[in-house]
Design a protein around this motif. Structure first.
Motif, PDB file in Angstrom:
ATOM      1  N   SER A  47      -1.608 -19.126  -2.313  1.00 48.79           N
ATOM      2  CA  SER A  47      -2.787 -18.664  -1.583  1.00 48.79           C
ATOM      3  C   SER A  47      -3.088 -17.185  -1.792  1.00 48.79           C
ATOM      4  CB  SER A  47      -2.600 -18.926  -0.079  1.00 48.79           C
ATOM      5  OG  SER A  47      -1.524 -18.158   0.431  1.00 48.79           O
ATOM      6  N   MET A  48      -2.285 -16.503  -2.625  1.00 50.06           N
ATOM      7  CA  MET A  48      -2.448 -15.058  -2.796  1.00 50.06           C
ATOM      8  C   MET A  48      -3.291 -14.722  -4.019  1.00 50.06           C
ATOM      9  SD  MET A  48       1.331 -13.546  -1.895  1.00 50.06           S
ATOM     10  CE  MET A  48       2.003 -13.683  -0.240  1.00 50.06           C
ATOM     11  N   ILE A  49      -4.035 -13.643  -3.908  1.00 48.05           N
ATOM     12  CA  ILE A  49      -4.780 -13.132  -5.050  1.00 48.05           C
ATOM     13  C   ILE A  49      -3.798 -12.876  -6.197  1.00 48.05           C
ATOM     14  CG2 ILE A  49      -6.207 -11.233  -5.924  1.00 48.05           C
ATOM     15  CD1 ILE A  49      -7.152 -10.771  -3.039  1.00 48.05           C
ATOM     16  N   PHE A  50      -4.107 -13.391  -7.371  1.00 47.60           N
ATOM     17  CA  PHE A  50      -3.255 -13.262  -8.565  1.00 47.60           C
ATOM     18  C   PHE A  50      -1.905 -13.966  -8.421  1.00 47.60           C
ATOM     19  CE2 PHE A  50      -5.585  -9.027  -8.670  1.00 47.60           C
ATOM     20  CZ  PHE A  50      -6.593  -9.492  -9.507  1.00 47.60           C
ATOM     21  N   GLY A  51      -1.608 -14.528  -7.249  1.00 48.35           N
ATOM     22  CA  GLY A  51      -0.345 -15.219  -7.061  1.00 48.35           C
ATOM     23  C   GLY A  51       0.857 -14.319  -7.186  1.00 48.35           C
ATOM     24  N   GLN A  52       0.730 -13.072  -6.724  1.00 49.74           N
ATOM     25  CA  GLN A  52       1.827 -12.121  -6.877  1.00 49.74           C
ATOM     26  C   GLN A  52       1.862 -11.144  -5.718  1.00 49.74           C
ATOM     27  OE1 GLN A  52       0.509 -10.485 -10.664  1.00 49.74           O
ATOM     28  NE2 GLN A  52      -0.228  -8.630  -9.671  1.00 49.74           N
ATOM     29  N   MET A  53       2.993 -10.456  -5.619  1.00 53.18           N
ATOM     30  CA  MET A  53       3.182  -9.441  -4.586  1.00 53.18           C
ATOM     31  C   MET A  53       3.522  -8.104  -5.250  1.00 53.18           C
ATOM     32  SD  MET A  53       5.357 -11.590  -1.713  1.00 53.18           S
ATOM     33  CE  MET A  53       6.793 -11.903  -2.741  1.00 53.18           C
ATOM     34  N   PRO A  54       3.377  -6.984  -4.518  1.00 52.34           N
ATOM     35  CA  PRO A  54       3.083  -6.905  -3.096  1.00 52.34           C
ATOM     36  C   PRO A  54       1.676  -7.363  -2.751  1.00 52.34           C
ATOM     37  CG  PRO A  54       3.034  -4.709  -4.068  1.00 52.34           C
ATOM     38  CD  PRO A  54       3.558  -5.635  -5.126  1.00 52.34           C
ATOM     39  N   CYS A  55       1.581  -7.868  -1.542  1.00 50.17           N
ATOM     40  CA  CYS A  55       0.307  -8.309  -0.995  1.00 50.17           C
ATOM     41  C   CYS A  55       0.208  -7.760   0.420  1.00 50.17           C
ATOM     42  CB  CYS A  55       0.257  -9.837  -0.992  1.00 50.17           C
ATOM     43  SG  CYS A  55      -1.149 -10.543  -0.093  1.00 50.17           S
ATOM     44  N   LEU A  56      -0.920  -7.172   0.746  1.00 52.75           N
ATOM     45  CA  LEU A  56      -1.145  -6.617   2.081  1.00 52.75           C
ATOM     46  C   LEU A  56      -2.300  -7.357   2.732  1.00 52.75           C
ATOM     47  CD1 LEU A  56      -0.332  -4.293   4.090  1.00 52.75           C
ATOM     48  CD2 LEU A  56      -2.238  -2.981   3.107  1.00 52.75           C
ATOM     49  N   LYS A  57      -2.060  -7.855   3.930  1.00 49.59           N
ATOM     50  CA  LYS A  57      -3.111  -8.537   4.692  1.00 49.59           C
ATOM     51  C   LYS A  57      -3.345  -7.783   5.981  1.00 49.59           C
ATOM     52  CE  LYS A  57      -2.164 -13.141   2.795  1.00 49.59           C
ATOM     53  NZ  LYS A  57      -1.919 -14.580   3.096  1.00 49.59           N
ATOM     54  N   HIS A  58      -4.637  -7.542   6.278  1.00 51.98           N
ATOM     55  CA  HIS A  58      -4.978  -6.758   7.467  1.00 51.98           C
ATOM     56  C   HIS A  58      -6.400  -7.052   7.887  1.00 51.98           C
ATOM     57  CE1 HIS A  58      -5.202  -2.570   9.588  1.00 51.98           C
ATOM     58  NE2 HIS A  58      -4.812  -3.526  10.417  1.00 51.98           N
ATOM     59  N   TYR A  63      -5.251  -7.546   0.144  1.00 52.45           N
ATOM     60  CA  TYR A  63      -5.242  -6.544  -0.903  1.00 52.45           C
ATOM     61  C   TYR A  63      -4.066  -6.818  -1.843  1.00 52.45           C
ATOM     62  CZ  TYR A  63      -8.052  -4.230   2.671  1.00 52.45           C
ATOM     63  OH  TYR A  63      -8.991  -3.951   3.634  1.00 52.45           O
ATOM     64  N   ALA A  64      -4.322  -6.791  -3.132  1.00 50.97           N
ATOM     65  CA  ALA A  64      -3.292  -7.028  -4.132  1.00 50.97           C
ATOM     66  C   ALA A  64      -3.225  -5.840  -5.086  1.00 50.97           C
ATOM     67  CB  ALA A  64      -3.587  -8.309  -4.921  1.00 50.97           C
ATOM     68  N   GLN A  65      -2.125  -5.775  -5.832  1.00 56.51           N
ATOM     69  CA  GLN A  65      -1.820  -4.726  -6.813  1.00 56.51           C
ATOM     70  C   GLN A  65      -1.294  -3.470  -6.107  1.00 56.51           C
ATOM     71  OE1 GLN A  65      -1.611  -5.307  -9.897  1.00 56.51           O
ATOM     72  NE2 GLN A  65      -2.880  -7.116 -10.240  1.00 56.51           N
ATOM     73  N   THR A  66      -0.151  -3.010  -6.561  1.00 56.57           N
ATOM     74  CA  THR A  66       0.538  -1.887  -5.914  1.00 56.57           C
ATOM     75  C   THR A  66      -0.330  -0.640  -5.821  1.00 56.57           C
ATOM     76  OG1 THR A  66       2.621  -2.712  -6.825  1.00 56.57           O
ATOM     77  CG2 THR A  66       2.614  -0.477  -5.960  1.00 56.57           C
ATOM     78  N   GLY A  67      -0.923  -0.230  -6.940  1.00 55.85           N
ATOM     79  CA  GLY A  67      -1.738   0.986  -6.933  1.00 55.85           C
ATOM     80  C   GLY A  67      -2.944   0.850  -6.026  1.00 55.85           C
ATOM     81  N   THR A  68      -3.563  -0.307  -6.026  1.00 56.81           N
ATOM     82  CA  THR A  68      -4.718  -0.548  -5.161  1.00 56.81           C
ATOM     83  C   THR A  68      -4.334  -0.404  -3.700  1.00 56.81           C
ATOM     84  OG1 THR A  68      -5.737  -2.048  -6.749  1.00 56.81           O
ATOM     85  CG2 THR A  68      -6.446  -2.258  -4.467  1.00 56.81           C
ATOM     86  N   ILE A  69      -3.212  -1.014  -3.327  1.00 57.46           N
ATOM     87  CA  ILE A  69      -2.764  -0.950  -1.935  1.00 57.46           C
ATOM     88  C   ILE A  69      -2.434   0.482  -1.533  1.00 57.46           C
ATOM     89  CG2 ILE A  69      -0.934  -1.650  -0.335  1.00 57.46           C
ATOM     90  CD1 ILE A  69      -0.754  -4.286  -1.977  1.00 57.46           C
TER      91      ILE A  69
END
Length: 210
Positions: A47-58, A63-69
């Motif tokens: 259910s996650m964007i790109f199917g990877q972590m880190p993932c931030l939900k708020h 929000y996906a991608q380390t730099g983006t977060i």
């Protein structure tokens, strides 16, 4: 407003940058950790964007991608400098750190190169550049006397590299002073000491720890 939820593996990895930022700034968050390759992770990734972590939900957003977060949190919590030049400098510093991390990752996960080359050539070359960049601005952080999102990335990278060689920062006095100072930050100290006592792995493999 809901409490942000951080989804990542039960290691330090790339998610640790985000944990440090939250912890140091006293921001309450839910730290949701998955065991690598576990059934729970395999289900959650669907259910996650790109199917990877880190993932931030708020607040209903993901929000996906380390730099983006990290940059998102920097803008929201005033951790991105005070000018466009500051923001660009921090972005440049972050990209340099990311490139260096990839060299570490290729050694840890893909057995590329040797530990001796990494410790005595590859990482010192990176640290030489970071020392020069760090000294461009006066103050105890990358830019002045106020932390930025990039400071948490720099600190975690320096700490990771000391696990490869406890003396690796000795030739880089500004970086070493910064690393030591961050260990004593009131909101970080207890977290870091517990992390150390718990022996939390840096990666999903034990290589690189001591």
């Amino acid at each position: 407003m809901t409490v942000p939820q951080l989804y990542y593996f039960a290691i330090r990895g790339l998610g640790e940058y985000i944990r440090l930022l939250f912890t140091d700034n006293g921001i309450n968050f839910e730290d949701i950790r998955f065991v690598s390759r576990s059934p729970e992770w395999k289900e959650a990734k669907m259910s996650m964007i790109f199917g990877q972590m880190p993932c931030l939900k708020h607040d209903g957003k993901e929000y996906a991608q380390t730099g983006t977060i990290m940059r998102h949190l920097a803008r929201v919590h005033d951790l991105n400098g005070s000018t466009e030049d500051d923001a660009t400098f921090l972005d440049m510093f972050f990209e340099g750190l990311r490139d260096c991390r990839q060299k570490y990752v290729r050694y840890i996960y893909f057995d590329e190169g040797t530990r001796e080359d990494l410790v005595h050539k590859t990482l010192p070359d990176c640290l030489t550049n970071f020392e020069k960049l760090f000294n461009i601005h006066q103050g105890k952080f990358i830019i002045g006397d106020k932390p930025s999102y990039a400071d948490y990335i720099l600190f975690e990278e320096l700490d990771v590299y000391t696990h490869l060689d406890a003396t690796i920062l000795d030739k880089f006095p500004s970086l070493k002073a910064f690393w030591e100072m961050m260990w004593q930050r009131p909101n970080l100290k207890a977290y870091l000491e517990k992390r150390k006592a718990d022996g939390v792995w840096i990666s999903v493999v034990e290589k690189g720890m001591h």
